[in-house]
Design a protein around this motif. Structure first.
Motif, mmCIF file in Angstrom:
data_model
loop_
_atom_site.group_PDB
_atom_site.id
_atom_site.type_symbol
_atom_site.label_atom_id
_atom_site.label_comp_id
_atom_site.label_asym_id
_atom_site.label_seq_id
_atom_site.Cartn_x
_atom_site.Cartn_y
_atom_site.Cartn_z
ATOM 1 N N LYS A 130 6.042 9.357 2.820
ATOM 2 C CA LYS A 130 4.981 9.147 1.816
ATOM 3 C C LYS A 130 5.606 8.430 0.626
ATOM 4 O O LYS A 130 6.387 9.006 -0.119
ATOM 5 C CB LYS A 130 4.343 10.480 1.396
ATOM 6 N N ASN A 131 5.326 7.156 0.497
ATOM 7 C CA ASN A 131 5.916 6.427 -0.619
ATOM 8 C C ASN A 131 5.207 5.123 -0.894
ATOM 9 O O ASN A 131 4.449 4.611 -0.083
ATOM 10 C CB ASN A 131 7.397 6.149 -0.361
ATOM 11 N N MET A 132 5.493 4.592 -2.064
ATOM 12 C CA MET A 132 5.015 3.281 -2.490
ATOM 13 C C MET A 132 6.175 2.291 -2.473
ATOM 14 O O MET A 132 6.009 1.132 -2.138
ATOM 15 C CB MET A 132 4.463 3.413 -3.923
ATOM 16 N N ASP A 133 7.350 2.774 -2.866
ATOM 17 C CA ASP A 133 8.527 1.907 -2.990
ATOM 18 C C ASP A 133 9.562 2.298 -1.944
ATOM 19 O O ASP A 133 10.612 2.840 -2.265
ATOM 20 C CB ASP A 133 9.132 2.015 -4.397
ATOM 21 N N GLY A 134 9.246 2.018 -0.685
ATOM 22 C CA GLY A 134 10.119 2.477 0.393
ATOM 23 C C GLY A 134 10.829 1.380 1.144
ATOM 24 O O GLY A 134 11.450 1.629 2.175
ATOM 25 N N HIS A 164 0.843 -1.199 0.000
ATOM 26 C CA HIS A 164 0.000 0.000 0.000
ATOM 27 C C HIS A 164 0.877 1.248 0.000
ATOM 28 O O HIS A 164 1.964 1.246 0.555
ATOM 29 C CB HIS A 164 -0.896 0.038 1.246
ATOM 30 N N PHE A 165 0.338 2.306 -0.598
ATOM 31 C CA PHE A 165 0.981 3.610 -0.469
ATOM 32 C C PHE A 165 0.882 4.023 0.997
ATOM 33 O O PHE A 165 -0.103 3.720 1.671
ATOM 34 C CB PHE A 165 0.266 4.639 -1.354
ATOM 35 N N ILE A 166 1.901 4.696 1.489
ATOM 36 C CA ILE A 166 1.876 5.119 2.889
ATOM 37 C C ILE A 166 2.097 6.616 2.944
ATOM 38 O O ILE A 166 2.879 7.160 2.167
ATOM 39 C CB ILE A 166 2.942 4.351 3.691
#
Lengths: 257, 100
Positions: free
Chosen positions: A158-162, A126-128
Motif C-alpha cells: 500500500k503506497n504512493m511512492d513505491g 495512483h495509490f496502490i
C-alpha cells in the motif's frame, strides 16, 4: 554479519533471551502499533521509540514503520532522516545493529543513505493497495532467515511512492552481491493501470521490492509484513511473521553461540 | 536582501510520469508540437544579508543534502536581483554553478 546480542535477561519462559525491538514513531507513522503487535506475536518485546529522542534505550534492533513522516512534504523520508532518533539509528546500524524499514521506513533508509537508490512516485501515479506476491531472493539477512530463498509469499502492498530506482551500476551491484532481498512476483496486472517496468506494480526497476546493505543487517522493503502476521486480519495468511521470528532467532542463536 | 533560486530536476535518465501525463494532455488542450515535458521543483530562498560566496556555499550544501536527493535529482543554484533593490538592476540572474 555481526550483531551484538546485548539482551542477556530472560523472560522466564524456557530461559529464552528477552529480545527488545524498538519501533520508531515519527509524526505521521501509521503502522507503528501493528509493528509492535507483530513483534509481540513473534515472541520478542516491542519498545516504542519517539522521533525526538536520541536514545534507543536498550534495544537490540529497530524497525522504522510505514505511514508518513513529517508529512513527506519534500520527498518521502527526506525530513525524518534528520530527526534526532535517526542520528542514533544510523550510527548503530553502521555498527551492525539490525534495522528494518517498511514502506515509509524504507524511504527513510534510502534518504539516510543506509540503503542505496531512491523511492519515487508510482509509475502509474495512483495509490496502490492490494495483496502482493513476492519472491524471497535472499534468506540470509538478519530479517529473513526464517524464509527460504525462492519462496513465494503474499503480503499487503500500500503506497504512493513505491517506485524503487537506482542507476544501472548500483542495480548490477545489488544483483551481483545478492542484495535484492525481495522481488515483486506474478504477472497479474490487477492494478488496472497500464503495465509498468516488467510488470512490477509500481514501476520499480528490476521488480525490486526490498534490498539490504552490504552487511545484511539493514533491510528495507515497500510491502508490509506487519499486516500479515495474524490469520484473522489482512491477507488471512501469516506470511509476514517470519520477518519478526527471524530477528528473534538472530539474537537467540547469537546468545546461545 | 536577495533571492536565491534553487531549481531541482529529476536526472535525465529517471522516468518522469508526471511530466509525461502533462505532455499527453497538451494536444487535447490545443497545444501542438511539444514532444516532451519534465516536471521539477523550484525553491525561492529570501536571504537576509549579503549573498556572498560563504552564503552561497551554505545554500549549495543545503540544496545538496536536503532540497535535492542527488541520487535521482540535479540541482542548480542562481542568485536573482529583486526588482526595487538598490541599483534597481533588471532581473538579472547569475548561475552559481550546477551539480554534477
Amino acid at each position: 554479519m555481526t550483531v551484538r546480542p546485548s539482551a542477556t535477561a530472560t523472560d522466564g519462559s524456557a530461559g529464552r533471551p528477552n529480545v527488545r525491538i524498538g519501533v520508531v514513531t515519527f509524526p505521521g507513522s501509521l503502522d507503528d502499533r501493528d509493528t509492535q503487535r507483530a513483534i509481540r506475536l513473534a515472541g520478542a518485546e516491542p519498545v516504542p521509540l519517539w522521533h525526538k529522542d536520541r536514545s534507543l534505550g536498550q534495544v537490540d534492533a529497530v524497525v522504522l514503520p510505514g505511514g508518513f513522516s513529517y508529512g513527506d512534504y519534500l520527498r518521502a523520508g527526506s525530513i525524518s532522516r534528520f530527526s534526532p532518533v535517526m542520528g542514533t539509528v544510523v550510527e548503530r546500524a553502521r555498527e551492525g545493529m539490525p534495522v528494518l524499514g517498511i514502506c515509509n521506513g524504507f524511504q527513510v533508509l534510502t534518504e539516510a543513505h543506509l540503503l542505496p537508490g531512491a523511492m519515487l512516485g508510482n509509475e502509474h501515479l495512483h495509490f496502490i493497495c492490494r495483496d502482493q506476491k513476492l519472491r524471497v531472493e535472499n534468506a540470509g539477512t538478519a530479517w529473513t532467515t526464517d524464509y527460504e530463498a525462492g519462496q513465494e509469499i503474499h503480503i499487503p502492498l500500500k503506497n504512493m511512492d513505491g517506485r524503487y530506482v537506482a542507476d544501472e551500476r548500483t542495480l548490477d551491484m545489488l544483483e551481483a552481491e545478492g542484495r535484492v532481498v525481495f522481488r515483486y512476483a506474478g504477472d497479474d496486472d490487477s492494478t488496472g493501470y497500464p503495465p509498468t517496468e516488467q510488470a512490477s506494480p509500481n514501476g520499480s526497476l528490476r521488480r525490486i521490492a526490498g534490498i539490504c546493505n552490504a552487511e545484511g543487517n539493514v533491510v528495507g522493503l515497500m510491502p508490509h509484513p506487519e499486516h500479515a502476521t495474524d490469520p484473522l486480519v489482512g491477507t488471512g495468511r501469516t506470511d509476514g511473521l517470519p520477518f519478526f521470528t527471524s530477528i528473534l532467532r538472530t539474537f537467540v542463536e547469537g546468545a546461545a553461540a | 536582501m536577495a533571492r536565491v533560486v534553487v531549481d531541482v530536476m529529476l536526472k535525465p535518465e529517471i522516468l518522469d510520469p508526471q511530466g509525461q501525463a502533462v505532455q499527453r494532455a497538451l494536444p487535447r488542450l490545443g497545444f501542438e508540437g511539444i514532444s516532451d515535458v519534465r516536471q521539477g521543483k523550484r525553491f525561492e530562498l529570501e536571504v537576509d544579508g549579503p549573498v556572498d560566496d560563504a552564503a552561497l556555499a551554505r545554500i549549495r550544501e543545503l540544496a545538496e543534502s536536503f532540497l535535492a536527493n542527488t541520487v535521482i535529482e540535479n540541482f542548480d543554484v542562481k542568485v536573482e536581483d529583486l526588482p526595487g533593490a538598490p541599483g534597481d538592476a533588471p532581473a538579472a540572474t547569475v548561475t552559481a554553478g550546477e551539480a554534477k
